[in-house]
Design an enzyme around this catalytic site. Structure first.
Site, PDB file in Angstrom:
ATOM      1  N   SER A 172       0.711  -1.169  -0.309  1.00 21.29           N
ATOM      2  CA  SER A 172      -0.023   0.079  -0.378  1.00 21.29           C
ATOM      3  C   SER A 172       0.976   1.050  -0.004  1.00 21.29           C
ATOM      4  CB  SER A 172      -0.773   0.000   1.564  1.00 21.29           C
ATOM      5  OG  SER A 172      -1.004  -0.119   2.812  1.00 21.29           O
ATOM      6  N   GLN A 175       1.598   3.332  -4.247  1.00 17.63           N
ATOM      7  CA  GLN A 175       0.547   4.190  -4.402  1.00 17.63           C
ATOM      8  C   GLN A 175       1.474   5.825  -4.872  1.00 17.63           C
ATOM      9  OE1 GLN A 175      -0.451   5.951  -2.722  1.00 17.63           O
ATOM     10  NE2 GLN A 175      -2.495   7.565  -2.703  1.00 17.63           N
ATOM     11  N   CYS A 292      -2.334   9.875   6.539  1.00 16.65           N
ATOM     12  CA  CYS A 292      -2.816   8.720   5.579  1.00 16.65           C
ATOM     13  C   CYS A 292      -3.820   7.837   5.517  1.00 16.65           C
ATOM     14  CB  CYS A 292      -1.210   8.818   4.879  1.00 16.65           C
ATOM     15  SG  CYS A 292      -0.543  10.780   4.864  1.00 16.65           S
TER      16      CYS A 292
END
Ligand code: ZN
Length: 358
Positions: A172, A175, A292
C-alpha cells in the site's frame, strides 16, 4: 623507408602486446629514428643499408622535427591543464570537522559530468557542488515525503545522507513512495531506500538507521548532521526532531500533508526563524488531522512536497536564493493553488524562546 616504418610499427605492436608503457615505446621508436639518421650520415652513399633506409637524411630530419613539434605541443597542453586544475573552483577548502565525511571533496571526470547541470548554475557552481558533497543530511522517515527527498538529495550529490525509519515496505506504500519497489516489499524501508539511492548515485554514502527516532538516540543522531529533513508522519517525532535540532542549532526542513494539501517551511531558530513549536504550540487534534491511512492522500502530492524539501535543502546548504525561513508555503493540489505566509517566532516558545534574538 617502408622497412623503417614497418620496424617502428612492429616495435609499437610488440610493446603493446608486452604491456610496455606508451612512453617507453615512443622512446624505442625515437632511438630507431636516431639510428637510421646515423646510418644516413655515417655510411657512404650507395651502401646497401643506406639505400634501404631512404638514401637521404633530409626526410628523416623532417620526420624528427615534426615529432618534436608534436611533443612540444603536448607538453604545452599538459602545462595549461595543470594550471587550470590549480585554479579549479571545485577544489574545496578542507574545513571538515570530523572524519565521517566522504574522503576528499574533489571531483573526478565522471562526477564532473554527472553534476555538470549544477556546475553551470551561477548560484551553485563548483563551490556549491563541493559544499553538497561535504554535506551531511539526515532524513527522518523513508515514506511519502522521504522518498523523493532522498532520491533528489542523492542525485544532487549530497555526500552523506542518513535515513531513519522503522517500517518495512508494504504494497500500500507503492502508490506514492516511489523510492521503494514491488520486489522489495517486506524489506526495511531504510535498506530499500539505500538500494535506490546508491543505485542512482554511487558517489554518495547512505547511512541507514533501521529504528524509530526516540528520545534516547535523537540527540546523538541529530548532532551528527548539519541539516534535518523531517518527513515523519507522527506528531511526537516532529516535536522531538524540532526540540533536539533547535537545541543543536541544526535547521529543519519540515513538510506535512493531508489528502490534497501540503505545507513546507524551514525551521531555523538559530538563524532568527521560528521553530515548529512556535507555529504549532500544540499537536493538531488527531480527529482533525487523521493519518494518511484513514484520510487518504493523493499519490503525487508527497512527490511535490518531498521534491520541494530537497530544493530547500540544496538552498540551505549552498546559500543559494532565499530558503523558506520564516515563511510557510502551502500547496493545494485540488485547486492548483499555492500561498506563502509569513511566520514569526513566538515569544515564550519553550523550545527556542521566541528565536532568542527577537
Ligand atoms: Zn520556537
Amino acid at each position: 623507408m617502408i622497412l623503417v616504418l614497418l620496424m617502428a610499427g612492429a616495435m609499437w605492436g610488440i610493446g603493446a602486446a608486452m604491456g610496455t608503457p606508451r612512453q617507453a615505446r615512443w622512446t624505442m621508436i625515437g632511438l630507431l629514428l636516431v639510428a637510421v639518421l646515423a646510418v644516413q650520415v655515417v655510411l657512404p652513399a650507395g651502401h646497401p643499408l643506406r639505400e634501404a633506409t631512404g638514401r637521404s637524411p633530409a626526410l628523416w630530419l623532417l620526420i624528427l622535427a615534426g615529432a618534436g613539434v608534436v611533443w612540444l605541443y603536448g607538453q604545452g597542453l599538459s602545462w595549461v591543464r595543470a594550471e587550470a586544475r590549480a585554479r579549479d573552483p571545485v577544489t574545496p577548502d578542507t574545513g571538515m570537522t570530523d572524519g565521517l565525511a566522504p574522503a576528499g571533496s574533489t571531483f573526478g571526470a565522471v562526477e564532473l559530468q554527472r553534476y555538470a547541470r549544477h556546475m553551470v548554475l551561477r548560484e551553485i557552481g563548483g563551490p556549491g557542488q563541493a559544499r553538497l558533497k561535504r554535506a551531511r543530511v539526515l532524513v527522518v522517515g523513508a515514506g511519502g515525503l522521504g522518498a523523493p527527498a532522498l532520491l533528489y538529495l542523492g542525485a544532487a550529490g549530497v555526500g552523506t545522507i542518513g535515513v531513519i525509519d522503522d517500517d518495512v515496505v508494504e504494497g500500500s506504500n507503492l502508490q506514492r513512495q516511489v523510492i521503494h519497489a514491488d520486489a522489495r516489499i517486506g524489506m526495511p524501508k531504510v535498506f530499500s531506500a539505500q538500494a535506490a539511492v546508491s543505485g542512482l548515485n554511487p558517489f554518495v554514502t547512505v547511512r541507514p538507521y533501521n529504528r524509530r527516532l526516540t528520545e534516547e538516540i535523537a540527540d546523538e543522531l541529530i548532532s551528527d548532521y548539519e541539516l534535518v529533513l523531517d518527513g515523519s508522519d507522527s506528531p511526537e517525532t516532529r516535536y522531538l526532531v524540532n526540540r533536539v535540532a533547535a537545541a543543536r542549532g541544526v535547521p529543519v526542513v519540515g513538510a506535512a500533508l493531508t489528502q490534497w494539501e501540503g505545507q513546507i517551511s524551514v525551521w531555523d531558530p538559530a538563524r532568527g526563524a521560528p521553530c515548529y513549536e512556535c507555529v504549532f504550540p500544540v499537536a493538531a487534534d488527531p480527529a482533525l488531522a487523521p493519518p494518511c491511512a484513514e484520510a487518504g492522500v493523493l499519490g503525487p502530492l508527497p512527490g511535490v512536497l518531498g521534491a520541494m524539501m530537497a530544493v530547500e535543502a540544496v538552498k540551505v546548504l549552498t546559500g543559494a536564493g532565499e530558503a523558506l525561513r520564516g515563511r510557510m508555503l502551502l500547496y493545494d493540489a485540488l485547486y492548483a493553488e499555492t500561498r506563502s505566509i509569513a511566520l514569526a517566532p513566538r515569544a515564550g516558545c519553550p523550545v527556542c524562546g521566541g528565536a532568542r534574538a527577537s
